[in-house]
Design an enzyme around this catalytic site. Structure first.
Site, short mmCIF file in Angstrom:
data_model
loop_
_atom_site.label_atom_id
_atom_site.label_comp_id
_atom_site.label_asym_id
_atom_site.label_seq_id
_atom_site.Cartn_x
_atom_site.Cartn_y
_atom_site.Cartn_z
N GLU A 299 1.23 -1.36 0.30
CA GLU A 299 -0.16 -0.27 -0.03
C GLU A 299 0.85 1.35 0.19
OE1 GLU A 299 -2.95 -0.24 -0.27
OE2 GLU A 299 -2.83 -2.80 -0.30
N TRP A 302 1.80 2.39 -3.14
CA TRP A 302 1.17 2.66 -4.21
C TRP A 302 1.21 3.90 -3.73
CZ3 TRP A 302 -2.50 1.14 -7.97
CH2 TRP A 302 -3.19 0.02 -8.48
N TRP A 331 -21.09 11.69 -19.02
CA TRP A 331 -21.66 11.94 -17.78
C TRP A 331 -22.58 12.43 -17.49
CZ3 TRP A 331 -18.77 8.20 -15.85
CH2 TRP A 331 -17.06 8.79 -15.83
N ASN A 366 -11.13 2.34 2.69
CA ASN A 366 -10.58 2.16 1.19
C ASN A 366 -11.60 1.48 0.75
OD1 ASN A 366 -8.49 2.53 -0.72
ND2 ASN A 366 -8.44 0.16 -0.67
N TRP A 384 -15.91 11.21 -12.74
CA TRP A 384 -15.77 11.10 -11.38
C TRP A 384 -14.91 11.68 -11.37
CZ3 TRP A 384 -10.48 12.84 -11.90
CH2 TRP A 384 -9.73 13.17 -13.71
N TRP A 407 -9.82 7.57 -7.82
CA TRP A 407 -11.02 8.27 -8.66
C TRP A 407 -11.10 7.82 -9.71
CZ3 TRP A 407 -16.16 8.76 -7.42
CH2 TRP A 407 -16.39 9.17 -5.70
C1 LIG Z 1 -11.38 7.26 -4.82
C2 LIG Z 1 -10.09 6.54 -3.68
C3 LIG Z 1 -10.10 8.54 -3.03
C4 LIG Z 1 -8.48 8.23 -2.18
N1 LIG Z 1 -8.80 9.51 -1.49
C5 LIG Z 1 -7.02 9.36 -1.07
C6 LIG Z 1 -6.70 10.65 -0.30
O1 LIG Z 1 -7.40 11.71 -0.61
N2 LIG Z 1 -5.41 9.99 0.26
C7 LIG Z 1 -5.16 9.72 0.66
O2 LIG Z 1 -4.08 9.07 1.79
N3 LIG Z 1 -6.11 8.30 0.31
C8 LIG Z 1 -6.59 8.27 -0.89
N4 LIG Z 1 -6.95 7.05 -1.16
C9 LIG Z 1 -6.53 5.78 -0.51
C10 LIG Z 1 -7.09 4.79 0.26
O3 LIG Z 1 -8.37 4.64 0.34
C11 LIG Z 1 -6.51 5.99 1.32
O4 LIG Z 1 -5.10 6.29 1.43
C12 LIG Z 1 -6.10 4.75 3.22
O5 LIG Z 1 -8.10 4.34 2.74
C13 LIG Z 1 -5.87 5.14 4.23
O6 LIG Z 1 -6.53 4.70 5.09
P1 LIG Z 1 -5.29 4.11 6.48
O7 LIG Z 1 -3.95 4.93 6.59
O8 LIG Z 1 -6.00 3.55 7.15
O9 LIG Z 1 -4.76 3.16 4.99
P2 LIG Z 1 -3.85 1.56 5.29
O10 LIG Z 1 -4.44 0.76 4.77
O11 LIG Z 1 -3.56 1.28 6.63
O12 LIG Z 1 -2.70 1.88 4.15
C14 LIG Z 1 -1.49 2.53 4.67
C15 LIG Z 1 -1.35 3.62 3.65
O13 LIG Z 1 -0.93 3.19 2.86
C16 LIG Z 1 -1.47 4.71 1.41
N5 LIG Z 1 -2.11 4.00 0.82
C17 LIG Z 1 -2.95 2.43 0.93
N6 LIG Z 1 -4.09 2.15 0.33
C18 LIG Z 1 -3.47 3.32 -0.83
C19 LIG Z 1 -4.04 3.19 -2.44
N7 LIG Z 1 -5.17 2.51 -2.57
N8 LIG Z 1 -3.79 4.86 -2.38
C20 LIG Z 1 -2.87 5.42 -2.36
N9 LIG Z 1 -2.06 5.31 -0.80
C21 LIG Z 1 -3.21 4.15 -0.14
C22 LIG Z 1 -1.73 5.43 2.47
O14 LIG Z 1 -0.79 6.51 2.42
C23 LIG Z 1 -2.18 4.97 3.65
O15 LIG Z 1 -2.34 5.61 4.53
C24 LIG Z 1 -7.94 6.85 -1.91
C25 LIG Z 1 -9.11 5.49 -2.49
C26 LIG Z 1 -9.66 6.05 -3.66
C27 LIG Z 1 -10.18 4.65 -3.84
#
Ligand SMILES: Cc1cc2nc3c(=O)[nH]c(=O)nc-3n(C[C@H](O)[C@H](O)[C@H](O)COP(=O)(O)OP(=O)(O)OC[C@H]3O[C@@H](n4cnc5c(N)ncnc54)[C@H](O)[C@@H]3O)c2cc1C
Length: 487
Positions: A299, A302, A331, A366, A384, A407
């Site tokens: 993650e 990512w 859209w 997420n 979107w 998105w």
């Molecule tokens: C439509 C959509 C919008 C999103 N908008 C954001 C946003 O504005 N800011 C944001 O930080 N994340 C965003 N995410 C990614 C992800 O949903 C969040 O990072 C995650 O839910 C944060 O929760 P956590 O810290 O418990 O993550 P954990 O699951 O504990 O992951 C650890 C860290 O990894 C990174 N990470 C995890 N998943 C992703 C991912 N899919 N993409 C990029 N980084 C990731 C984050 O920095 C996160 O804090 C988005 C995902 C989607 C599908």
């Protein structure tokens, strides 16, 4: 001043790096300068232009206040200046640096297009007054662009990017840098006049022009404790849990993810600190260790990937889809449907519960971000960019690169996005990931009394709307709309 310093005075320009531990710019400044001060410049008009909302800004300012205390304990003053827009920063920064008589400015690089343009303009303005600025890589594990294909291009697809990242950067030492030690007391002015009326001061407000303050309750903002100390505490707590991450991360009723995103985005925590913790637990391995830790490290990659993408393909920062042909998707501009989605009143419980989680806590799980984004862009066929904007406005962890990436992934307009013909069924997602409806009931108390079966798709009832659309029919229409692009 001893000979070991390059400059008598240095200035750290804090932005999205609000911490004292493992802060590259701060570390560089204390190594290079006998005396150090910090500055933060708020640009609320630009922030609004970037759709950053009250929650994000309030959290940022609260983290900044804690940073000021931590720096103060080390005799490093932190100044605050409120301007309106990024384009005012270069002149102000040159004045500040001159008036504070610093020999150099230090900052950590930021990557969206407007931020990069601002930084180049600041570099030029400082050059005019003969003051260098040094930008460090800090927001990502490696500098965007560092991971390349064999032919030297940027990756567009995550899996090969991840493989190359591990191959090329996996051996890098991500040990965090120490916080600065307490410095000798040094005289810095308590305030300065910059740009005529604006004052550089050492007090940090609760809010800035155009934003509403978000009330703190018991030191928490929407349930989140701001600041670096809370971030480190949460990271430590997650260390105990990270092994189970892969098994638990998809269930929104469980606290199975780290919830570190608000801290990472404000910079109250660094991604290096996260990677270091996980690698320590995984005996230095990016893969082939504990499944939970491998998955969590994935993650973090990512997050790297999306930041690398906005640098390699800056058009993404200009409201453009990665796949230009998807600009032609017809859209819908059904504002009423959009408002129902925003307010969690679509009549599809998992979507509504998720949207209310966002409204109440500034954060969304997420799995649910994917579900609601798919629902908006496929079932409601709404652009979107409307969803991206609303998320940015509500999220306490809003980050341009990850939000845009998420998105565009869900809308099938991005690179390496979900294929357009694989549309999430929100009811199946609900049954799979919130089987007993615990999450739904928590955010939709009006459904509390329904059985585990009914809670996913309630029968007609008072106090909860019928579904806004037929998910099967709308799925079919969305697939047709995307398929038409190929004709
Ligand atoms: C439509 C959509 C919008 C999103 N908008 C954001 C946003 O504005 N800011 C944001 O930080 N994340 C965003 N995410 C990614 C992800 O949903 C969040 O990072 C995650 O839910 C944060 O929760 P956590 O810290 O418990 O993550 P954990 O699951 O504990 O992951 C650890 C860290 O990894 C990174 N990470 C995890 N998943 C992703 C991912 N899919 N993409 C990029 N980084 C990731 C984050 O920095 C996160 O804090 C988005 C995902 C989607 C599908």
């Amino acid at each position: 001043m001893s000979d070991r310093f390059e400059h008598a005075r240095g200035l750290v320009w804090f932005r999205t790096d609000l911490r004292i531990h493992d802060n590259t710019a701060l570390h560089r400044a204390v190594q290079a300068c006998h005396s150090v001060a910090g500055v933060f410049i708020a640009c609320p008009e630009t922030w609004q232009g970037h759709d950053e909302g009250d929650n994000l800004v309030a959290f940022r300012l609260a983290c900044l206040r804690e940073l000021q205390d931590a720096l103060g304990d080390r005799n490093i003053p932190l100044y605050f200046l409120e301007l309106k827009r990024f384009d005012q920063v270069p002149e102000a920064m040159a004045q500040i640096a001159q008036k504070l008589e610093v020999g150099a400015v230090f900052a950590n690089a930021e990557y969206p297009v407007n931020e990069q343009e601002r930084d180049q303009a600041v570099r030029a303005a400082l050059k005019e007054v003969d003051i260098p600025i040094e930008f460090s890589t800090d927001r990502t594990l490696v500098s965007p662009g560092a991971v390349k294909t064999n032919s030297g291009d940027a990756y567009k697809v995550f899996t090969p990017f991840k493989r190359a990242f591990i191959e090329q950067c996996g051996g890098t030492d991500f040990s965090p840098l120490p916080a600065p030690r307490k410095r000798e007391t040094e005289e810095w002015p308590s305030w300065l006049q910059v740009k005529g009326e604006e004052n550089l001061r050492q007090t940090i407000p609760d809010t800035v022009d155009g934003y509403s303050a978000v009330p703190m309750e018991n030191g928490r903002l929407l349930g989140w404790q701001p600041g670096e100390k809370a971030a480190l505490k949460r990271l430590k707590a997650f260390e105990e849990q990270v092994d189970a991450y892969e098994d638990e991360r998809d269930f929104p009723a469980i606290d199975g993810t780290s919830k570190l995103s608000p801290y990472l985005n404000a910079g109250a925590l660094s991604v290096r600190q996260c990677a270091h913790m996980a690698l320590e637990c995984n005996r230095g391995r990016w893969k082939g260790g504990s499944e939970g830790i491998d998955c969590w490290l994935g993650e973090l990659i990512w997050r790297e990937f999306y930041t690398h993408l906005i640098v390699a393909y800056p058009r993404i920062c200009k409201h453009k889809p990665f796949k230009p042909e998807t600009e032609a998707v017809p859209w819908s501009s059904d504002e009423l449907a959009f408002r129902r989605w925003c307010k969690g009143k679509t009549g599809v419980p998992i979507v509504d519960a998720a949207m209310r989680q966002l409204e109440k806590t500034g954060w969304m799980h997420n799995r649910l971000r994917m579900v609601v984004a798919s629902f908006l862009t496929k079932n409601l066929l709404i652009d979107w960019r409307w969803g991206e904007r609303y998320f940015m406005n509500q999220l306490i962890d809003g980050d341009f690169a990850s939000n845009n990436g998420g998105w565009q992934w869900a809308a099938s307009t991005g690179t390496d996005a979900v294929p357009y013909f694989r549309v999430f069924n929100p009811y199946s997602q609900s049954k799979k990931f919130d089987r007993h409806g615990e999450f739904i009931r928590h955010y939709l108390p009006e459904l509390k009394k329904l059985s585990d079966d009914e809670v996913h798709c309630p029968p007609p009832m008072e106090g909860y709307p019928p579904p806004i659309c037929d998910v099967k029919e709308t799925r079919k229409k969305a697939i047709e709309a995307f398929a038409d692009l190929k004709k």
